[in-house]
Design a protein around this motif. Structure first.
Motif, PDB file in Angstrom:
ATOM      1  N   GLN A  37       0.922  -1.249   0.161  1.00 26.52           N
ATOM      2  CA  GLN A  37      -0.001   0.173   0.097  1.00 26.52           C
ATOM      3  C   GLN A  37       0.904   0.915  -0.436  1.00 26.52           C
ATOM      4  O   GLN A  37       1.839   1.565   0.819  1.00 26.52           O
ATOM      5  CB  GLN A  37      -0.519   0.330   1.034  1.00 26.52           C
ATOM      6  N   ILE A  68       0.938   5.530   0.589  1.00 26.89           N
ATOM      7  CA  ILE A  68      -0.165   6.196   1.081  1.00 26.89           C
ATOM      8  C   ILE A  68       0.824   7.730   1.620  1.00 26.89           C
ATOM      9  O   ILE A  68       1.737   7.521   1.495  1.00 26.89           O
ATOM     10  CB  ILE A  68      -1.383   6.047   2.407  1.00 26.89           C
ATOM     11  N   ASP A  85      -2.780  11.206   5.188  1.00 23.01           N
ATOM     12  CA  ASP A  85      -3.228   9.385   5.055  1.00 23.01           C
ATOM     13  C   ASP A  85      -2.755   8.779   6.327  1.00 23.01           C
ATOM     14  O   ASP A  85      -2.932   7.766   7.513  1.00 23.01           O
ATOM     15  CB  ASP A  85      -3.179   8.869   4.171  1.00 23.01           C
TER      16      ASP A  85
END
Length: 107
Positions: A88, A90, A94
């Motif tokens: 992921q 980000i 976030d």
């Protein structure tokens, strides 16, 4: 709803797992809101592990707001993603939201 439909938990903290718990995290680019050292302490408090480089074990790559373009860490993560590795990527905002999630329930 009957009593058989209700699940009782003896310890709520056992059922709540932080998204960074037992996850490998890499920072790239300077963070605008804190030092890398402070960010590492937040990750450790959430049960995460900070890595210096992106590998196939990496779970999250956090992009600092002060980065200039795509870093080699970001490019490596994107390359691994195309190979089917679940990473992921980000942004810093976030990350800040995620570290604000309590690691234990507030009762």
């Amino acid at each position: 709803m009957t009593n058989s439909d209700i699940i009782f938990l003896s310890d709520l903290s056992e059922s709540l797992v932080h998204p960074f718990y037992h996850k490998y995290i890499v920072f790239t680019g300077a963070l605008s809101t804190m030092t890398r050292s402070k960010a590492t302490k937040h990750i450790n408090a959430c049960g995460g592990i900070v890595q210096g480089a992106v590998t196939s074990k990496t779970d999250f790559v956090i992009l600092g707001n002060k980065r200039r373009g795509s870093s080699t860490k970001q490019l490596k993560a994107e390359q691994l993603i195309t190979l089917g590795i679940d990473i992921q990527i980000i942004v810093e905002d976030d990350f800040l939201w995620l570290i604000s999630i309590p690691t234990k329930p507030q009762i």
